[in-house]
Design an enzyme around this catalytic site. Sequence first.
Site, PDB file in Angstrom:
ATOM      1  CD  GLN A  24      -3.082  -0.495   2.354  1.00 20.90           C
ATOM      2  OE1 GLN A  24      -2.951   0.475   3.101  1.00 20.90           O
ATOM      3  NE2 GLN A  24      -3.965  -1.429   2.570  1.00 20.90           N
ATOM      4  CE1 TYR A  84     -11.752  -4.715   6.711  1.00 17.64           C
ATOM      5  CE2 TYR A  84     -13.404  -5.913   5.460  1.00 17.64           C
ATOM      6  CZ  TYR A  84     -12.852  -5.537   6.675  1.00 17.64           C
ATOM      7  OH  TYR A  84     -13.403  -5.944   7.848  1.00 17.64           O
ATOM      8  CG  HIS A 120      -8.298   2.283   8.265  1.00 19.58           C
ATOM      9  ND1 HIS A 120      -8.775   1.519   9.296  1.00 19.58           N
ATOM     10  CD2 HIS A 120      -6.948   2.149   8.297  1.00 19.58           C
ATOM     11  CE1 HIS A 120      -7.758   0.950   9.927  1.00 19.58           C
ATOM     12  NE2 HIS A 120      -6.635   1.323   9.341  1.00 19.58           N
TER      13      HIS A 120
END
EC number: 6.5.1.4
Length: 366
Positions: free
Chosen positions: A104, A294, A320
């Site tokens: 990521q 996600y 997030h």
Amino acid sequence: MAGPRVEVDGSIMEGGGQILRVSTALSCLLGLPLRVQKIRAGRSTPGLRPQHLSGLEMIRDFCDGQLEGAEIGSTEIMFTPEKIKGGVHTADTKTAGSVCLLMQVSMPCALFAACPSELRLKGGTNAEMAPQIDYTAMVFKPIVEKFGFTFNCDIKMRGYYPKGGGEVIIRMSPVKQLNPINLTDRGSVTKIYGRAFVAGVLPFKVAKDMAAAAVRCIRKEIRDLYVNIQPVQETKDQAFGNGNGIIIIAETSTGCLFAGSSLGKRGVNADKVGIEAAEMLLANLRHGGAVDEYLQDQLIIFMALASGISRIKTGPVTLHTQTAIHFAEQLAKAKFTVKKSEDEEDASKDTYIIECQGIGMTNPNL
């Protein structure tokens, strides 16, 4: 090149490794000198952990940058980026730290490098509190490639908690710029498939039990589709250590992908692991979004960098995602809006549209 240092508070919002990943990747891409303070300040073990350190060192090497304060337990780092270069870069967490999280942080940088990159990522491939490598390969990859790039994900060895020992090689070429994406039309579910695995000393029966329990759980809610979950026994040359887990994917008529996954832990029976993954998938299908919870936050940095307006339809916006948006706005100066979806079919659901005016980052090397 170096202007004033951008100050980032590592303790706000998500308050963990994600702030570090997003801010250092953007710092590297935009040539912004960075200071991150109060790193993971509220966590039970504050400061940098081995996996955060290996991610930071990889980004430093990616752009010949300078990194100060980078040691285990440190709560403040200074990072001064230079020019991004491609080539071979290795990051080894030396623990079961997630290779997917290392990916990521490094992937956006590789896209704007001067030449193709090979990222050799070592650690846990299927770790708690992180995407599993199967999610990366089966869900993240086909969706993120809609931004107009491709990458190759070669799983050399799977590695599980507590030892890690996995290795994944990511190969990718740079792009001139990223295209915006529009993921707002979910379509209807056309396929459900997955993989239930055991590795090491665990008996194959555990994989079969996880798969069977997951199928039973999904059948209660979705009766008209064949659910194909393959039980797999991973051999010594495919996996290091002992582990078990399951990932289940739903594919829709418009090419949207949703997942539910779970990892086995000592003393948790196989049925429970299978049911947990199935319930996670079903929850992701109920909210009416076009991406699962996600994928949300993983797409934000690419939306911020793209040329034009991107839109994604999501279920409830996660912490997030809010964190990624905050830092993409602060550092990259991208503009995001998050609004409740106004479509009739979403009226009764918790569905949102995240829209972003990307900054149109162009690769100076191409």
